[in-house]
Design an enzyme around this catalytic site. Structure first.
Site, mmCIF file in Angstrom:
data_model
loop_
_atom_site.group_PDB
_atom_site.id
_atom_site.type_symbol
_atom_site.label_atom_id
_atom_site.label_comp_id
_atom_site.label_asym_id
_atom_site.label_seq_id
_atom_site.Cartn_x
_atom_site.Cartn_y
_atom_site.Cartn_z
ATOM 1 N N HIS A 216 0.824 -1.210 0.000
ATOM 2 C CA HIS A 216 0.000 0.000 0.000
ATOM 3 C C HIS A 216 0.856 1.258 0.000
ATOM 4 C CE1 HIS A 216 -4.160 1.528 0.648
ATOM 5 N NE2 HIS A 216 -3.509 2.595 1.094
ATOM 6 N N ASP B 274 0.257 5.477 -1.126
ATOM 7 C CA ASP B 274 -0.737 6.470 -1.543
ATOM 8 C C ASP B 274 -0.141 7.637 -2.309
ATOM 9 O OD1 ASP B 274 -3.530 5.861 -0.639
ATOM 10 O OD2 ASP B 274 -2.521 5.575 1.265
ATOM 11 N N GLU C 3 -8.665 1.720 -2.822
ATOM 12 C CA GLU C 3 -8.896 1.808 -1.381
ATOM 13 C C GLU C 3 -10.262 2.415 -1.110
ATOM 14 O OE1 GLU C 3 -6.514 3.161 2.630
ATOM 15 O OE2 GLU C 3 -6.248 4.372 0.826
ATOM 16 N N HIS D 184 -13.372 2.327 3.339
ATOM 17 C CA HIS D 184 -12.314 3.175 3.877
ATOM 18 C C HIS D 184 -12.770 3.550 5.287
ATOM 19 C CE1 HIS D 184 -9.569 6.786 4.155
ATOM 20 N NE2 HIS D 184 -8.764 5.757 3.992
ATOM 21 N N HIS E 247 -9.221 -1.638 6.951
ATOM 22 C CA HIS E 247 -10.241 -0.591 7.137
ATOM 23 C C HIS E 247 -11.634 -1.109 7.487
ATOM 24 C CE1 HIS E 247 -8.228 3.232 6.444
ATOM 25 N NE2 HIS E 247 -7.563 2.684 5.434
ATOM 26 N N HIS F 219 -2.723 -3.170 4.639
ATOM 27 C CA HIS F 219 -1.958 -2.282 5.522
ATOM 28 C C HIS F 219 -2.634 -2.216 6.897
ATOM 29 C CE1 HIS F 219 -4.964 0.203 3.547
ATOM 30 N NE2 HIS F 219 -4.695 1.271 4.273
ATOM 31 N N ASP G 180 2.014 1.842 3.949
ATOM 32 C CA ASP G 180 1.065 2.962 3.868
ATOM 33 C C ASP G 180 1.773 4.300 3.724
ATOM 34 O OD1 ASP G 180 -1.430 4.108 3.679
ATOM 35 O OD2 ASP G 180 -1.899 4.005 5.806
#
Length: 436
Positions: free
Chosen positions: A54, A56, A169, A196, A238, A259, A330
């Site tokens: 993961h 971003d 995600e 999420h 999540h 993650h 992450d």
């Protein structure tokens, strides 16, 4: 006397040969000893790809540049950059030089759109993020390659490129549509995180803590089954603890936590409780450990460190085995990282530390570290593909979420239900809307 001399000479030859053999064996022993002593945990990243579950960075590209890649110098070390550097940006940890220094062999780049887009333009915004990821990969062909099959990860890594995969995600990106799910797969998406931080109309997020709103609904189960059928990896990072349990009870393929960390080490509800960890083992899935300070360290009196991440990895390994743990840092999705894991260049330090185990910690062999790095994930990915192949005779599901489910969810979200919808499933609740 002549015979005696010959005899003595023969003995000397034998002695010399024996001495030479002894010296040779000693040198071999020293050589082996030195090779063992000089091995470091990071060396496992030369024999197996490090696959991070993961990152971003695409979200940062959207927030900072509105996806304008011409203004992003990925090829530069951006550590001290005026826009992307540590001082200027608390959520920026990634560039190509540091990925190379970190020995990253495979990376899931994440297409993310926030919960505010749910019921509105989530699909469009998700497509924009998929687009920018693909453009980034295409912009750096010498370093990155798009990968959509498990078998291509190691081949790509061995060619000197980072195997670049795409995950989504947040279930809001599906807009509660199986058709959208299937099309994402066609675009190359290989995992979807079911929620999420907000609930979808069919699954609860971790933010409900011990409570529940929907848990996993019947339509949510159909989403999971369709993901199994097409070969999309189900990601449970999540989701609520109840949804973790519900999904593990119905999935036909191994799942991942892209993650997340261990709830027993840090009791944040983004982490995975022990009973679910045991179910992950039965499912043959994997927990990819998160680096966010708030998820790995629940002691607010001190900063998180690399040692906290080690604790989570070792806890999961001790509880369910080395085959079910991986890395999902992450980076670029978090604003606080542990000391010692400041950016994507630091993975080798983590592997060195695991190899140099302390008393009462598990012993990490080279093979164990290779599993942690990426082989566990590759195994899961291959298993998901195997399930997909076994379900080829199943037709695509044609289920549609009911208008009433959407109505209730939008009402709870504080929206005027149906304001942005024109699809047929809303027709049966139009009388309700007219009375409001």
């Amino acid at each position: 006397m002549g015979n005696i001399s010959v005899c003595c000479t023969g003995k000397m030859v034998y002695i010399n040969v024996a001495v030479c053999l002894l010296v040779l064996l000693l040198m071999i022993g020293l050589s082996v000893g030195l090779s063992v002593n000089t091995f470091k945990g990071r060396d496992a990243l030369d024999s197996a790809p490090l696959i991070d579950g993961h990152n971003d960075l695409p979200e940062n590209l959207y927030e900072k540049l509105n996806n304008n890649l011409s203004a992003f110098h990925f090829e530069d070390d951006l550590s001290n950059d005026d826009v992307w550097g540590r001082t200027a940006c608390s959520v920026c940890f990634t560039d190509l030089p540091r990925l190379i220094a970190g020995k990253v062999g495979g990376q899931f780049w994440v297409a993310y759109t926030g919960c505010e887009s749910q019921y509105k333009d989530a699909v469009q915004r998700t497509l924009r993020q998929i687009d920018v990821i693909k453009r980034l990969i295409k912009r750096y062909p010498a370093n990155l390659r798009l990968v959509t099959a498990a078998a291509d990860i190691e081949t790509t890594w061995k060619s000197g490129k980072i195997a670049s995969m795409i995950g989504i995600e947040g279930g809001q990106s599906l807009d509660s549509s199986l058709a959208v799910l299937r099309l994402y797969y066609e675009l190359g998406i290989r995992y979807i995180t079911l929620t999420h931080t907000c609930n979808t109309p069919w699954a609860d997020a971790s933010s409900v803590n011990d409570g529940s709103v929907y848990n996993l609904t019947e339509f949510g189960q159909k989403i999971v089954h369709e993901m199994n059928r097409i070969g999309m990896i189900v990601d449970l990072a999540h989701v609520s603890h109840n949804v973790m349990r519900d999904v593990l009870a119905v999935t036909r393929a191994p799942i991942i936590f892209s993650h997340s960390s261990a709830f027993s080490v840090c009791n944040n509800y983004r982490n995975v409780p022990d009973d679910v960890l045991h179910s992950v083992k039965e499912n043959k899935g994997i927990i990819m450990v998160n680096f966010y300070s708030g998820f790995v360290n629940c002691n607010s009196s001190r900063n998180a460190t690399l040692e906290d991440v080690v604790d989570h990895i070792n806890y999961i390994r001790n509880l369910i085995g080395v085959d079910h743990v991986g890395i999902g840092a992450d980076y670029d999705g978090i604003n606080s990282v542990p000391e010692g894991l400041e950016d994507v260049s630091k993975y080798p330090d983590l592997f060195d530390r695991l190899y140099e185990n302390k008393e009462e910690e598990p012993t990490w062999t080279k093979e164990d570290l290779e599993k942690l790095a990426g082989r566990n994930f590759i195994r899961v990915f291959q298993a998901v593909e195997t399930v997909r192949d076994s379900l080829l005779s199943e037709p695509p599901r044609e289920d549609i979420i009911t208008g009433n489910e959407l109505y209730i969810a939008q009402k709870r979200a504080g929206l005027k239900p149906g304001e942005c919808q024109t699809a047929d499933e809303w027709k049966n609740i139009n009388p309700i809307l007219k009375t409001e």
